[in-house]
Design a protein around this motif. Structure first.
Motif, PDB file in Angstrom:
ATOM      1  N   THR A 563       0.895  -1.178   0.230  1.00 51.78           N
ATOM      2  CA  THR A 563       0.017   0.330   0.005  1.00 51.78           C
ATOM      3  C   THR A 563       0.942   1.143  -0.092  1.00 51.78           C
ATOM      4  OG1 THR A 563      -1.506  -1.194   1.022  1.00 51.78           O
ATOM      5  CG2 THR A 563      -1.885   1.299   1.311  1.00 51.78           C
ATOM      6  N   VAL A 564       1.796   1.287   1.086  1.00 51.52           N
ATOM      7  CA  VAL A 564       2.672   2.507   1.074  1.00 51.52           C
ATOM      8  C   VAL A 564       3.430   2.549  -0.375  1.00 51.52           C
ATOM      9  CG1 VAL A 564       4.725   3.531   2.058  1.00 51.52           C
ATOM     10  CG2 VAL A 564       2.973   2.398   3.668  1.00 51.52           C
ATOM     11  N   ASP A 565       4.054   1.553  -1.051  1.00 52.34           N
ATOM     12  CA  ASP A 565       4.657   1.745  -2.257  1.00 52.34           C
ATOM     13  C   ASP A 565       3.872   2.188  -3.238  1.00 52.34           C
ATOM     14  OD1 ASP A 565       6.990   0.953  -1.018  1.00 52.34           O
ATOM     15  OD2 ASP A 565       6.850  -1.289  -1.573  1.00 52.34           O
ATOM     16  N   ASN A 566       2.817   1.461  -3.700  1.00 51.71           N
ATOM     17  CA  ASN A 566       1.850   1.877  -4.605  1.00 51.71           C
ATOM     18  C   ASN A 566       1.209   3.291  -4.446  1.00 51.71           C
ATOM     19  OD1 ASN A 566       2.363  -0.875  -5.841  1.00 51.71           O
ATOM     20  ND2 ASN A 566       0.666  -1.788  -4.562  1.00 51.71           N
ATOM     21  N   LEU A 567       0.878   3.594  -3.071  1.00 47.77           N
ATOM     22  CA  LEU A 567       0.440   5.054  -2.892  1.00 47.77           C
ATOM     23  C   LEU A 567       1.829   6.071  -3.439  1.00 47.77           C
ATOM     24  CD1 LEU A 567      -2.057   6.631  -1.794  1.00 47.77           C
ATOM     25  CD2 LEU A 567      -0.539   6.451   0.500  1.00 47.77           C
ATOM     26  N   GLY A 568       2.755   5.994  -3.209  1.00 48.97           N
ATOM     27  CA  GLY A 568       3.862   6.614  -3.503  1.00 48.97           C
ATOM     28  C   GLY A 568       3.944   6.727  -4.982  1.00 48.97           C
ATOM     29  N   TYR A 569       3.522   5.643  -5.793  1.00 45.39           N
ATOM     30  CA  TYR A 569       3.627   5.697  -7.219  1.00 45.39           C
ATOM     31  C   TYR A 569       2.154   6.040  -7.893  1.00 45.39           C
ATOM     32  CZ  TYR A 569       8.101   3.317  -7.109  1.00 45.39           C
ATOM     33  OH  TYR A 569       9.480   3.216  -6.955  1.00 45.39           O
ATOM     34  N   HIS A 570       1.174   6.235  -7.246  1.00 40.16           N
ATOM     35  CA  HIS A 570       0.103   6.573  -7.460  1.00 40.16           C
ATOM     36  C   HIS A 570      -0.701   5.477  -8.245  1.00 40.16           C
ATOM     37  CE1 HIS A 570      -2.255  10.048  -6.408  1.00 40.16           C
ATOM     38  NE2 HIS A 570      -3.031   9.998  -7.416  1.00 40.16           N
ATOM     39  N   ASP A 571      -0.417   4.249  -7.893  1.00 38.27           N
ATOM     40  CA  ASP A 571      -0.556   3.218  -8.865  1.00 38.27           C
ATOM     41  C   ASP A 571      -1.992   2.622  -8.333  1.00 38.27           C
ATOM     42  OD1 ASP A 571      -0.870   0.585 -10.437  1.00 38.27           O
ATOM     43  OD2 ASP A 571       1.280   0.307 -10.445  1.00 38.27           O
ATOM     44  N   LEU A 572      -2.968   2.792  -9.372  1.00 35.93           N
ATOM     45  CA  LEU A 572      -4.439   2.737  -8.909  1.00 35.93           C
ATOM     46  C   LEU A 572      -4.717   1.122  -9.126  1.00 35.93           C
ATOM     47  CD1 LEU A 572      -7.273   3.465  -8.535  1.00 35.93           C
ATOM     48  CD2 LEU A 572      -7.849   3.738 -10.894  1.00 35.93           C
ATOM     49  N   GLY A 573      -4.110   0.523 -10.019  1.00 34.72           N
ATOM     50  CA  GLY A 573      -4.371  -1.022 -10.445  1.00 34.72           C
ATOM     51  C   GLY A 573      -3.930  -1.879  -9.157  1.00 34.72           C
ATOM     52  N   LYS A 574      -2.652  -1.459  -8.889  1.00 33.41           N
ATOM     53  CA  LYS A 574      -2.058  -2.158  -7.742  1.00 33.41           C
ATOM     54  C   LYS A 574      -2.904  -2.053  -6.426  1.00 33.41           C
ATOM     55  CE  LYS A 574       2.340  -3.019  -9.950  1.00 33.41           C
ATOM     56  NZ  LYS A 574       3.836  -2.772  -9.871  1.00 33.41           N
ATOM     57  N   LEU A 575      -3.055  -0.826  -6.189  1.00 29.95           N
ATOM     58  CA  LEU A 575      -3.799  -0.606  -5.002  1.00 29.95           C
ATOM     59  C   LEU A 575      -5.156  -1.261  -4.801  1.00 29.95           C
ATOM     60  CD1 LEU A 575      -3.152   3.273  -4.663  1.00 29.95           C
ATOM     61  CD2 LEU A 575      -2.368   1.500  -3.033  1.00 29.95           C
ATOM     62  N   LYS A 576      -5.769  -1.261  -6.005  1.00 28.98           N
ATOM     63  CA  LYS A 576      -7.213  -2.113  -5.955  1.00 28.98           C
ATOM     64  C   LYS A 576      -7.014  -3.609  -5.869  1.00 28.98           C
ATOM     65  CE  LYS A 576     -10.968  -3.190  -9.168  1.00 28.98           C
ATOM     66  NZ  LYS A 576     -11.816  -2.656 -10.591  1.00 28.98           N
ATOM     67  N   LYS A 577      -5.918  -4.053  -6.503  1.00 24.38           N
ATOM     68  CA  LYS A 577      -5.544  -5.627  -6.075  1.00 24.38           C
ATOM     69  C   LYS A 577      -4.968  -5.778  -4.691  1.00 24.38           C
ATOM     70  CE  LYS A 577      -2.570  -9.245  -7.940  1.00 24.38           C
ATOM     71  NZ  LYS A 577      -1.316  -9.585  -8.762  1.00 24.38           N
ATOM     72  N   ASN A 578      -4.365  -4.781  -3.969  1.00 23.44           N
ATOM     73  CA  ASN A 578      -4.008  -4.939  -2.665  1.00 23.44           C
ATOM     74  C   ASN A 578      -5.196  -4.946  -1.931  1.00 23.44           C
ATOM     75  OD1 ASN A 578      -1.552  -5.219  -1.032  1.00 23.44           O
ATOM     76  ND2 ASN A 578      -1.731  -3.121  -0.427  1.00 23.44           N
ATOM     77  N   ASN A 579      -6.096  -3.972  -2.099  1.00 23.01           N
ATOM     78  CA  ASN A 579      -7.531  -3.870  -1.458  1.00 23.01           C
ATOM     79  C   ASN A 579      -8.233  -5.095  -1.355  1.00 23.01           C
ATOM     80  OD1 ASN A 579      -9.163  -2.164   0.168  1.00 23.01           O
ATOM     81  ND2 ASN A 579     -10.524  -2.077  -1.359  1.00 23.01           N
ATOM     82  N   LYS A 580      -8.302  -5.768  -2.559  1.00 27.22           N
ATOM     83  CA  LYS A 580      -8.978  -6.783  -2.444  1.00 27.22           C
ATOM     84  C   LYS A 580      -8.306  -8.401  -1.745  1.00 27.22           C
ATOM     85  CE  LYS A 580     -10.603 -10.693  -6.228  1.00 27.22           C
ATOM     86  NZ  LYS A 580     -10.822 -10.767  -7.528  1.00 27.22           N
ATOM     87  N   LYS A 581      -6.983  -8.106  -1.725  1.00 28.44           N
ATOM     88  CA  LYS A 581      -6.250  -9.157  -0.982  1.00 28.44           C
ATOM     89  C   LYS A 581      -6.433  -8.963   0.335  1.00 28.44           C
ATOM     90  CE  LYS A 581      -3.729 -11.429  -4.118  1.00 28.44           C
ATOM     91  NZ  LYS A 581      -4.049 -12.959  -4.294  1.00 28.44           N
ATOM     92  N   VAL A 582      -6.800  -7.754   0.888  1.00 28.17           N
ATOM     93  CA  VAL A 582      -7.081  -7.753   2.333  1.00 28.17           C
ATOM     94  C   VAL A 582      -8.350  -8.159   2.551  1.00 28.17           C
ATOM     95  CG1 VAL A 582      -7.500  -5.893   4.199  1.00 28.17           C
ATOM     96  CG2 VAL A 582      -5.580  -5.508   2.682  1.00 28.17           C
ATOM     97  N   GLY A 583      -9.288  -8.066   1.766  1.00 23.91           N
ATOM     98  CA  GLY A 583     -10.605  -8.624   1.765  1.00 23.91           C
ATOM     99  C   GLY A 583     -10.622 -10.136   2.074  1.00 23.91           C
ATOM    100  N   GLU A 584      -9.780 -10.792   1.628  1.00 18.34           N
ATOM    101  CA  GLU A 584      -9.323 -12.245   1.793  1.00 18.34           C
ATOM    102  C   GLU A 584      -8.933 -12.544   2.923  1.00 18.34           C
ATOM    103  OE1 GLU A 584      -6.623 -13.693  -1.638  1.00 18.34           O
ATOM    104  OE2 GLU A 584      -7.954 -13.130  -3.132  1.00 18.34           O
ATOM    105  N   LEU A 585      -8.055 -11.709   3.450  1.00 15.75           N
ATOM    106  CA  LEU A 585      -7.516 -11.854   5.173  1.00 15.75           C
ATOM    107  C   LEU A 585      -8.728 -11.708   5.954  1.00 15.75           C
ATOM    108  CD1 LEU A 585      -4.832 -12.168   6.097  1.00 15.75           C
ATOM    109  CD2 LEU A 585      -4.604  -9.801   6.205  1.00 15.75           C
ATOM    110  N   GLU A 586      -9.812 -10.579   5.646  1.00 16.35           N
ATOM    111  CA  GLU A 586     -10.816 -10.538   6.591  1.00 16.35           C
ATOM    112  C   GLU A 586     -11.648 -11.751   6.636  1.00 16.35           C
ATOM    113  OE1 GLU A 586     -12.258  -5.830   6.751  1.00 16.35           O
ATOM    114  OE2 GLU A 586     -12.519  -6.856   4.666  1.00 16.35           O
TER     115      GLU A 586
END
Length: 750
Positions: A563-586
């Motif tokens: 999240t920190v890395d992708n936020l720094g690069y403003h990478d929407l696609g990777k942030l979306k994928k990362n958010n989905k992965k947290v859903g799996e953790l939940e």
């Protein structure tokens, strides 16, 4: 030109082998569901019985694979080159569609898929022919058998409703007679139950199974049809007597025998009748090629009138197809996944649910409960009590490490097989287009409903699952039609190059899905928890907790950094994928919390402290995941809404926090992986240092707002990330403190 069609034929037969694998993986639920769910015999024995049925059905099949006999399209209206386009489009679509459903673990109908693919490809090519000549779309009926297509759709709807209702009614009365404590009652009623069941399965073998075998003459089939009443009566009497003898003198469990014979019968019928779904199209293409080669006419000028004839398939092809089918039953993980879906949706016992509730399932359950309550009030109280007593499941005390109990008992497994056999036999007699997958699945769902397997704890999830599967069936027809139509157009205009590209895409998708499924299966095995009825000792509680902590920490560690890395690069696609992965953790933590009931029940009566510890531990894990979810979701929303990126100094500070957290999480993971709990004190010593660092970052941001330019959205996000990071650190170290105290106390009592 001839070489081109030989290449196409070769590709079609390669696709046929692939289709056999993906098709059998999907249809395995038809004949394995009842035996696997009831654990009538060992899994190895079930697979041997099913393999024998499949082998006999495939190898001794009549081999009449002419697709034209289905009446979906009229081959005499198409030229050879058009027919080959249709067949190639159908096979590509079928392989992709069935593999997609297998990957999801959902059963669908191979019969419906192949029929609608033929319809879609034929309609597509017919329309091209029409637009090239008359432009009269109404002439489409000259190419397509519209009545047959309508009959298929009606047959699907009819089969779904009748199978569900029939399964529910028969199971309800079977349970009223036998109850869940059926062992003693079988001594008196087992002969009749066995006679009816075995007679139904025997008749099913005669009508549906033997009808497709090469060594059975048409005269024999006709005799069976003309004398069906006498056959039913004599088989009822004969099998009833046989059942009585087996029960009284040989102490045979008649229910197990019914399940084994039924499994063999369904496997036999499946292979003998559904083989056309997998290799019928390539065989028809081969026959078309032979007709064209012998004609001496150009591929664009030869109408395929001769394709409507019946040409038997060589025995070597049938033997090879049977071998592939048998190997698939034994080796396919996707087949096990599809069977697992049917078993879980119909199981009697509680457990984690695969499907989430939705609005429709909640509405259906709510109104069904209201209707059930109204009916219950009408029935006299004494009768109601007697009925309820028949549906009481035996209570068993689980002690020690036990093998998971059957999903349902042998009574329900027998009813599943008998009712499915009767319905398929009736459909065959009446020449109704039905799917064995639809019938067997809906019968299983009807029997589970009647058996009160769908209680208030599970009904909304089970109903949602059934709705998902049924919805998938209609998607099958729709996608099969559109997919084959699209592929036919691409191949028609793109020629051999288009075929090569589509075959490569298909191969890539199949390989990717296979690898993805294997990876997912491996991950599931690695993440498999102790059975909640198994955790008894303090050491096991410690081991279970260590696994949970290590896995959740590992997931949070990855998500935070990304999240920190992708936020720094403003990478929407990777942030979306990362958010989905947290859903799996939940979902993972939520599943653990859902199993608290079973965990507590498995403990000794004096293990109150262990229960309290585990509850608080899961609560801290959930708090940690919630903080991570806030961080990932808000970072994604910020970039998704096109707000300004964080300042360089802000990103740099977040990376400092991330670096410290990575060190902390790595140390925690190592501690719990290696069970080196002496390191817990050192980890806790870093608590204040970490919290002070985050507080310092907050103070720095307050000064930035006063002295330099910054946006409100930027500030909101940054403060949110810092505060949630602080909460994440606190929850993590509170969890470590909790575990250290529990471990110290447990160690002192040993």
């Amino acid at each position: 030109m001839q070489d081109v069609y030989l290449i196409i034929l070769g590709l079609l037969f390669i696709l046929a082998i692939t289709d056999l694998v993906v098709g059998v993986s999907n249809d395995a639920i038809n004949f394995l569901n009842s035996a696997v769910g009831s654990k009538a015999v060992s899994l190895r024995s079930i697979l041997i019985i099913a393999s024998l049925g499949v082998a006999v059905g495939a190898i001794f099949s009549s081999g009449l694979m002419e697709v034209a006999r289905k009446g979906i399209f009229l081959p005499q209206e198409f030229y050879f080159e058009e027919i080959m386009v249709i067949f190639m489009a159908v096979m590509l679509t079928d392989v992709l569609l069935l593999d997609f459903f297998n990957s999801l673990g959902l059963p669908t109908s191979t019969t419906v898929s192949i029929m609608f693919e033929l319809l879609g490809a034929a309609v597509s090519i017919a329309l091209i022919k029409i637009f090239k000549t008359t432009n009269d779309v109404s002439s489409l009926v000259d190419f397509i058998n519209v009545d047959k297509a309508s009959e298929v759709i009606f047959g699907i709807l009819l089969a779904i409703v009748i199978a569900f209702v029939a399964g529910a009614v028969v199971q309800y009365f079977s349970r009223l007679v036998l109850s869940f404590k059926y062992e003693r009652k079988l001594k008196y009623t087992g002969a009749i139950f066995g006679g009816v069941s075995l007679a139904a399965i025997f008749y099913f073998i005669l009508i549906k199974g033997l009808n497709s075998l090469a060594f059975v003459s048409d005269h024999f089939v006709e005799d069976v049809h003309n004398n069906r009443i006498q056959i039913i009566i004599f088989s009822l009497i004969g099998f009833t007597i046989l059942s009585k003898l087996l029960i009284s003198f040989f102490r045979v469990n008649i229910l197990k025998l019914i399940v084994m014979v039924g499994t063999f019968a369904l496997a036999l019928a499946f292979a003998g009748n559904d083989l056309v779904n997998f290799i019928g199209v390539p065989i028809a293409a081969w026959q078309s090629y032979e007709i064209w080669s012998a004609s001496g006419v150009a591929a664009s000028e030869l109408l395929m009138s001769d394709l409507a004839g019946s040409v038997p398939t060589p025995e070597v092809v049938l033997i090879f197809a049977g071998g592939v089918m048998v190997l698939t039953i034994w080796l396919s993980d996707k087949a096990k996944s599809v069977v697992d879906t049917g078993v879980k949706l119909s199981r009697q016992n509680e457990g984690s649910e695969r499907f989430g509730a939705n609005y429709l399932s909640r509405t259906i359950v709510r109104y069904s409960m209201m209707f059930g309550s109204a009916v219950s009030e009408v029935i006299p109280k004494k009768i109601r009590k007697r009925i309820d007593a028949q549906f009481e499941t035996p209570k068993t005390k689980t002690t020690g490490r036990e093998i998971a109990p059957p999903a349902f008992d042998l009574v329900r497994a027998s009813v599943n097989l008998v009712v499915a056999s009767i319905l398929i036999s009736m459909g065959t007699n009446l020449q109704l287009p039905l799917s064995t997958t639809y019938v067997t699945f809906m019968v299983a769902m009807g029997t589970s409903l009647a058996d009160r397997a769908w209680n208030q704890e599970s009904a909304v999830y089970r109903v949602a699952g059934v709705l998902n599967v049924i919805g998938g069936w209609f998607v099958t027809a729709f996608v099969a039609f559109l997919g084959a139509a699209l592929f036919a157009v691409i191949i028609y205009f793109g020629g051999l190059i288009a075929i090569a590209v589509l075959v490569c895409i298909t191969a890539f998708v199949i390989v990717r899905n296979t690898l993805s499924h294997a990876k997912k299966s491996k991950a599931n095995k690695l993440q498999k928890r102790y059975k909640r009825t198994d955790i008894i000792t303090i050491n096991e509680i410690t081991a279970e907790s260590s696994v949970n902590i290590s896995q959740v920490i590992s997931g949070i560690k990855k998500r935070y950094t990304k999240t920190v890395d992708n936020l720094g690069y403003h990478d929407l696609g990777k942030l979306k994928k990362n958010n989905k992965k947290v859903g799996e953790l939940e979902s993972e933590v939520d599943e653990l919390k859902g199993n608290i009931y079973y965990f507590i029940k498995s403990l000794d009566e004096d293990s109150v402290e262990a229960s309290r510890f585990y509850i608080h531990l899961l609560n801290y894990l959930q708090e940690m995941v919630n903080s991570t979810r806030y961080i990932t979701r808000n970072s994604f929303d910020h970039v998704n809404n096109n707000h300004k990126n964080l300042k360089f100094n802000q990103i740099r500070d977040l990376k400092k926090i991330d670096k410290k957290l990575q060190e902390l999480f790595s140390e925690i993971k190592y501690t719990f992986d290696e069970h080196d709990f002496e390191r817990l004190d050192d980890i806790l010593a870093e608590k204040q240092q970490l919290l002070d660092m985050v507080s310092e970052m907050i103070e720095k941001q307050i000064k930035r707002i006063r002295t330099s330019e910054s946006s409100p959205k930027n500030t909101k996000l940054y403060f949110g990330l810092l505060l949630e990071s602080k909460d994440l650190i606190s929850s993590t170290l509170n969890l470590i403190q909790l575990f250290r105290e529990f471990y110290a106390e447990a160690k002192s009592t040993l």
